[in-house]
Design a protein around this motif. Structure first.
Motif, short mmCIF file in Angstrom:
data_model
loop_
_atom_site.label_atom_id
_atom_site.label_comp_id
_atom_site.label_asym_id
_atom_site.label_seq_id
_atom_site.Cartn_x
_atom_site.Cartn_y
_atom_site.Cartn_z
N GLN A 1 -5.38 7.08 -1.46
CA GLN A 1 -4.74 5.70 -0.75
C GLN A 1 -4.65 3.62 -1.47
OE1 GLN A 1 -3.74 5.47 2.75
NE2 GLN A 1 -3.88 3.20 1.49
N ARG B 1 -9.64 -0.49 -4.71
CA ARG B 1 -8.65 -0.63 -4.39
C ARG B 1 -7.74 0.29 -3.85
NH1 ARG B 1 -3.95 -2.20 -7.50
NH2 ARG B 1 -5.26 -1.31 -9.55
N SER C 1 1.04 -0.91 0.05
CA SER C 1 -0.17 -0.08 0.29
C SER C 1 0.44 1.24 -0.13
CB SER C 1 -0.24 0.33 1.24
OG SER C 1 -1.96 -1.07 1.72
N ASN D 1 -4.29 0.54 -1.94
CA ASN D 1 -3.86 -0.77 -1.49
C ASN D 1 -3.83 -2.03 -2.72
OD1 ASN D 1 -5.00 0.28 1.19
ND2 ASN D 1 -6.23 -0.36 0.74
#
Length: 126
Positions: free
Chosen positions: A81, A66, A16, A83
């Motif tokens: 963000q 994601r 991440s 991930n």
């Protein structure tokens, strides 16, 4: 509008990262903010966008589920963000601002955005 992106780096697949973009020069409630990316030899492509109120967001199909976009207007900052990163996410990531619709539309086209930051490199190793 000035934009400064940060947070890129090298990460292994499945990892991440969180990108940040600080903007200045215009009231946050008049701007839609977006993230785009460009891999070597490819055209710049849309990743995600968010309206000024955060009511509406848009995501490219390749990142849905994601990536998450958010913004903090008190800090004049938009976040991405990321991930479950994949090697195909490797690119230079750019934040951008669309001032045309007073921040009311989560626009997706490169040509929709009139202000761009300098980009931050994201590299995902397999």
């Amino acid at each position: 509008v000035q934009l400064q992106a940060s947070g890129g780096g090298l990460v292994q697949a499945g990892g991440s990262l969180r990108l940040s973009c600080v903007y200045s020069g215009r009231a946050p409630n008049s701007l839609t903010m977006g993230w785009f990316r460009q891999a070597p030899g490819k055209e710049r492509e849309f990743v995600s966008s968010i309206t000024w109120s955060s009511v509406s967001t848009n995501y490219a199909d390749s990142v849905k589920g994601r990536f998450t976009i958010s913004r903090d207007n008190a800090k004049n900052t938009v976040y991405l963000q990321m991930n479950s990163l994949k090697p195909e996410d490797t690119a230079v990531y750019y934040c951008a601002a669309d001032s045309r619709f007073l921040g009311l539309r989560a626009t997706t086209g490169v040509s929709d955005y009139d202000y761009w930051g300098q980009g931050t490199q994201v590299t995902v190793s397999s």
